[in-house]
Enzyme design. Structure first.
Site, short mmCIF file in Angstrom:
data_model
loop_
_atom_site.label_atom_id
_atom_site.label_comp_id
_atom_site.label_asym_id
_atom_site.label_seq_id
_atom_site.Cartn_x
_atom_site.Cartn_y
_atom_site.Cartn_z
N GLU A 120 43.23 48.41 35.52
CA GLU A 120 43.07 49.54 36.45
C GLU A 120 43.64 50.82 35.81
O GLU A 120 43.03 51.89 35.92
CB GLU A 120 43.78 49.24 37.78
CG GLU A 120 43.12 48.07 38.50
CD GLU A 120 43.73 47.78 39.86
OE1 GLU A 120 44.94 47.48 39.91
OE2 GLU A 120 43.00 47.85 40.86
N GLU A 140 43.37 38.34 39.32
CA GLU A 140 43.82 38.41 40.71
C GLU A 140 43.45 37.15 41.50
O GLU A 140 44.25 36.64 42.29
CB GLU A 140 43.22 39.65 41.40
CG GLU A 140 43.97 40.94 41.12
CD GLU A 140 43.58 41.61 39.82
OE1 GLU A 140 42.87 41.00 38.98
OE2 GLU A 140 44.00 42.76 39.61
#
Ligand code: 1HE
Length: 270
Positions: A120, A140
């Site tokens: 990110e 994740e």
């Protein structure tokens, strides 16, 4: 002008060469995982960069990994509520929006893990340079969590939402040429040194007028989120400002008078 050295940045080392700032994440003992304090430092740094006179940033990291994403130990130990983690995510968004929309080009020099929140962070940079050790993943799903630092927008834009869903569901790792092919990075160097090329690119970028760089790094992303109708208006308006700037006059004159370089591949054999 803001003095970047006056900022409280215990985990980000700064150095400048000419107009280029190098910002190095300095928490390699934690693989540069992002805790609340590191996010605070990124917010402060990239809020100040546009007011500092710096014309480009090389974002890099100490140690063998660029960034291992969310500090999972902090997250586990704090046992945050939903509302608390939402506030954490708002901080991440602020930090990464400051990077992407500050108007100053950011070149990320990547190595090792660029995973979860590390991806990110990297995807908020304008240019990503990978080396042979660099790998990209969104673990994740395996950790039982979800992206919260803008990946649903930025990573989905880079690789497409179906690839992102696959990365999150299966833990798929991309590296080397495959990472280039899917759009995770724009450059891949042969060895294990992405920083040299990142510095060369930054040195080239700072030769452009700052207003042009600001438009390139900010306007394209903003315009891509507008309706076609609004986008054409915004593009014309921005081009009206940028294409008539004083700094472009000499460059245009150089072309007209045939002293400026032409846009064509170099004659030097590769
Ligand atoms: C950490 C973290 C971390 C390392 N949070 N402490 N991110 C991940 O799922 C990636 C988790 N990390 C790893 O898989 C590995 O650490 C690495 C592949 C990145 C590096 O492996 P390695 O063998 O070089 O190092 P290491 O021994 O695993 O880690 C060194 C230390 O860093 C160790 O601490 P120590 O006290 O035992 O020395 C690790 O615990 C620590 N460390 N990574 C906390 N991430 C807004 S939502 C975003 C959601 C996400 O980012 S999900 C992805 C999370």
């Amino acid at each position: 002008m803001t003095d970047l050295n006056a900022l409280d940045l215990p985990n980000i080392a700064l150095s400048t060469q000419g107009d280029v700032l190098t910002a190095r994440l300095m928490k390699s003992e934690k693989r540069n995982a992002l805790d609340e304090e590191m996010i605070r430092q990124l917010i402060d740094l990239f809020a100040a960069v546009p007011k500092s006179g710096v014309k480009a940033v090389v974002l890099c990291a100490d140690g063998p990994h660029f960034c291992a994403g969310l500090d999972l130990k902090e997250h586990y130990n704090k046992d945050r509520s939903a509302a608390e983690f939402m506030q954490v995510c708002r901080g991440w968004h602020q930090a990464f929006n400051n990077i992407q929309h500050g108007g100053v080009p950011v070149v990320a020099a990547l190595k090792g893990a660029v995973v979860g929140g590390g991806l990110e962070l990297a995807s908020a940079a304008h240019i990503r340079v990978a080396d042979q050790t660099t790998y990209f993943a969104l673990p994740e799903g395996q950790r039982g969590i979800f992206t919260g630092g803008g990946a649903t927008v930025r990573v989905a834009e880079l690789v497409g939402k179906h690839r992102m869903i696959d990365m999150m569901l299966t833990g798929r790792i991309y590296m080397k040429q495959e990472a280039m092919d899917v759009g995770l990075c724009q450059y891949l160097v042969a060895g294990e040194d992405s920083e040299t090329l990142a510095q060369e690119l930054a040195a080239k970028i700072v030769q452009n007028p700052s207003l042009s760089n600001m438009a390139i790094t900010s306007a394209i992303d903003h315009i891509s989120h507008m309706s076609g109708h609004d986008a054409y208006f915004a593009e014309a308006f921005i081009a009206g400002v940028v294409n008539t700037q004083e700094a472009s006059r000499d460059r245009l004159k150089g072309f007209v008078e045939k002293t400026a370089p032409k846009t064509k591949p170099s004659q030097t054999p590769s």
